[in-house]
Design an enzyme around this catalytic site. Structure first.
Site, PDB file in Angstrom:
ATOM      1  N   SER A  63     -10.056   5.414  -4.933  1.00  0.00           N
ATOM      2  CA  SER A  63     -10.983   6.528  -5.133  1.00  0.00           C
ATOM      3  C   SER A  63     -10.503   7.535  -6.179  1.00  0.00           C
ATOM      4  CB  SER A  63     -11.230   7.223  -3.790  1.00  0.00           C
ATOM      5  OG  SER A  63     -10.007   7.655  -3.212  1.00  0.00           O
ATOM      6  N   LYS A 104      -2.021  -1.560  -3.925  1.00  0.00           N
ATOM      7  CA  LYS A 104      -2.906  -0.403  -3.908  1.00  0.00           C
ATOM      8  C   LYS A 104      -2.112   0.876  -3.999  1.00  0.00           C
ATOM      9  CE  LYS A 104      -5.959   1.829  -0.636  1.00  0.00           C
ATOM     10  NZ  LYS A 104      -6.454   1.844   0.699  1.00  0.00           N
ATOM     11  N   LYS A 119       1.274  10.011   5.723  1.00  0.00           N
ATOM     12  CA  LYS A 119       1.326   8.600   6.105  1.00  0.00           C
ATOM     13  C   LYS A 119       2.604   7.920   5.622  1.00  0.00           C
ATOM     14  CE  LYS A 119      -3.704   8.056   6.616  1.00  0.00           C
ATOM     15  NZ  LYS A 119      -4.851   7.128   6.481  1.00  0.00           N
ATOM     16  N   ARG A 131     -10.652   9.950   1.577  1.00  0.00           N
ATOM     17  CA  ARG A 131     -10.540  10.665   2.845  1.00  0.00           C
ATOM     18  C   ARG A 131     -11.641  11.713   2.961  1.00  0.00           C
ATOM     19  NH1 ARG A 131      -3.901  11.066   2.946  1.00  0.00           N
ATOM     20  NH2 ARG A 131      -3.565   8.807   2.844  1.00  0.00           N
ATOM     21  N   LYS A 135       0.870  -1.177   0.000  1.00  0.00           N
ATOM     22  CA  LYS A 135       0.000   0.000   0.000  1.00  0.00           C
ATOM     23  C   LYS A 135       0.903   1.223   0.000  1.00  0.00           C
ATOM     24  CE  LYS A 135      -3.585   2.464   2.483  1.00  0.00           C
ATOM     25  NZ  LYS A 135      -4.609   2.406   3.530  1.00  0.00           N
ATOM     26  N   GLU A 195       7.633  -7.003   1.572  1.00  0.00           N
ATOM     27  CA  GLU A 195       6.335  -7.014   2.266  1.00  0.00           C
ATOM     28  C   GLU A 195       5.558  -8.291   1.929  1.00  0.00           C
ATOM     29  OE1 GLU A 195       5.104  -5.133   4.537  1.00  0.00           O
ATOM     30  OE2 GLU A 195       6.005  -3.145   4.395  1.00  0.00           O
ATOM     31  N   TYR A 237     -14.635   0.811  -7.316  1.00  0.00           N
ATOM     32  CA  TYR A 237     -15.910   1.522  -7.168  1.00  0.00           C
ATOM     33  C   TYR A 237     -16.744   1.374  -8.428  1.00  0.00           C
ATOM     34  CZ  TYR A 237     -13.399   3.282  -3.186  1.00  0.00           C
ATOM     35  OH  TYR A 237     -12.686   3.335  -2.021  1.00  0.00           O
TER      36      TYR A 237
HETATM   37  C1  PBG Z   1      -7.193   3.746   5.336  1.00  0.00           C
HETATM   38  C2  PBG Z   1      -7.619   3.437   3.941  1.00  0.00           C
HETATM   39  C3  PBG Z   1      -7.464   4.307   2.872  1.00  0.00           C
HETATM   40  C4  PBG Z   1      -8.031   3.693   1.767  1.00  0.00           C
HETATM   41  C5  PBG Z   1      -8.501   2.447   2.182  1.00  0.00           C
HETATM   42  N1  PBG Z   1      -8.226   2.299   3.542  1.00  0.00           N
HETATM   43  C6  PBG Z   1      -6.929   5.689   2.821  1.00  0.00           C
HETATM   44  C7  PBG Z   1      -5.659   5.983   3.445  1.00  0.00           C
HETATM   45  O1  PBG Z   1      -4.775   5.145   3.628  1.00  0.00           O
HETATM   46  O2  PBG Z   1      -5.500   7.145   3.808  1.00  0.00           O
HETATM   47  C8  PBG Z   1      -8.094   4.324   0.421  1.00  0.00           C
HETATM   48  C9  PBG Z   1      -9.043   3.743  -0.552  1.00  0.00           C
HETATM   49  C10 PBG Z   1      -9.376   4.631  -1.695  1.00  0.00           C
HETATM   50  O3  PBG Z   1      -8.749   5.693  -1.922  1.00  0.00           O
HETATM   51  O4  PBG Z   1     -10.294   4.270  -2.432  1.00  0.00           O
HETATM   52  N2  PBG Z   1      -6.882   2.754   6.194  1.00  0.00           N
END
Ligand code: PBG
Length: 331
Positions: A278, A252, A221, A209, A199, A237, A317
């Site tokens: 997203s 991701k 992050k 968010r 990720k 990982e 989505y």
């Molecule tokens: C947070 C989380 C995030 C997403 C899924 N779980 C956002 C982040 O890490 O800030 C993002 C998914 C998306 O953007 O569709 N645990």
């Protein structure tokens, strides 16, 4: 006519729709798709997310209808993300492990109505945290080992509610093994873990968010999510997650990380998932709304590319909309 020969003419295999279809190496089926949904507490509420047209924060009653509609289209896997009221957030993300929080209640409701539906949960502190971080914060630092028991408690509440797959999205070290142990010790040996293995710290999460009002209250992050310039780290990982007992490895975001999907799928015997996040959805929607891109063709192409790179499961989505296209082509 021509004075030279071209023995291999790849165009011959492209000359008809039938041949193209017969030799296509990948086709994304509805059953490959996993549909993420945003859950609200309460009844009969449905709010569109402004940066994700067509995607809603919605209460359980609406979610149940969505699940039914998706199942009829062949999409049977769902990820749920809770939109938690700010007043319920604290530094320990306590609400996340409350066994009767609205998230767990809705999982129970979905599983009792649709036992066949596969429900994946989100394991991370951010939806419930007053700091907006995925881990426990002390003096401006995200603490790894202090976060693990909090995630384990959250996981047990979700498993008890009937979750099929836990999705640790937090990126703390050692969390897959820690959660696996906690699940096994409590008799949840059949609950799977889909690790957010690779990720990346990505700007593509912006609209998500917005959807959950979960942006970090300070900093970013980058001390736990991966640097998007790296791929070797993803292999590390992956090895750790395998050793710790993950059932699926996820990459991701998806489209900018096809090389990572491909590397993991070549290097692991576990099934690979990828999350079309997203921001990827928002970009396509925005261009389509302006008439700049043909939406259904772009969705077909991006999902196929992600699948071709090696992801058997795609979180998107677009899952429902794409399954709708597939059904209309067949009809
Ligand atoms: C947070 C989380 C995030 C997403 C899924 N779980 C956002 C982040 O890490 O800030 C993002 C998914 C998306 O953007 O569709 N645990």
């Amino acid at each position: 006519m021509n004075d030279y020969s071209i023995p291999q003419r790849p165009r011959r295999n492209r000359k008809s729709a039938h041949i193209r279809e017969a030799i296509s190496e990948t086709s994304v089926r509805a059953s490959n798709l996993l549909y993420p949904m945003f859950l609200l507490d309460g009844q009969e509420k449905k709010e569109e997310i402004s940066s994700m047209p067509g995607i809603f924060r919605q209460t359980e009653d609406h979610v149940l209808r969505e699940v039914e509609a998706c199942m009829n289209l062949g999409v049977g896997m769902f990820a749920l993300f809770p939109a938690v009221d700010d007043s319920l957030k604290d530094e320990f993300a306590s609400y996340g492990s409350a066994r009767d929080n609205f998230y767990c209640r809705s999982i129970r409701a979905i599983k009792s109505r649709f036992p066949e539906a596969i429900i994946m949960t989100d394991v991370a502190m951010d939806p419930y945290s007053s700091d907006g971080h995925d881990g426990f914060v002390e003096n401006g630092k995200i603490l790894n080992d202090e976060t693990l028991p909090i995630l384990a408690k959250m996981s047990l509440a979700q498993a008890e509610a009937g979750a099929d797959i836990l999705g640790p999205s937090d990126m703390m070290d050692g969390r897959v093994g820690y959660l696996r142990d906690a699940l096994d010790e409590n008799g949840f040996t059949e609950v799977s873990i889909m690790s957010y293995t690779a990720k990346y710290a990505s700007a593509f999460y912006g609209p998500f968010r917005d959807a959950l009002s979960s942006a970090p209250k300070f900093g970013d992050k980058k001390t736990y999510q991966m640097d998007f310039r790296n791929v070797k780290e993803a292999l590390l990982e992956a090895r750790l997650d395998e050793d710790e007992g993950a059932d699926f490895l996820m990459v991701k975001p998806a489209l900018s990380y096809l090389d990572v999907i491909s590397a993991l799928s070549r290097n692991s015997n576990l099934p690979i998932a990828a999350y079309q996040v997203s921001g990827e959805y928002a970009m396509i929607k925005a261009a389509a709304a302006n008439g700049w891109l043909d939406e259904s063709r772009i969705v077909h192409e991006t999902l196929s590319s992600i699948h071709r790179a090696g992801a058997s499961i795609i979180l998107s989505y677009y899952a429902k909309q794409y399954a709708g296209y597939l059904a209309s082509i067949k009809a």
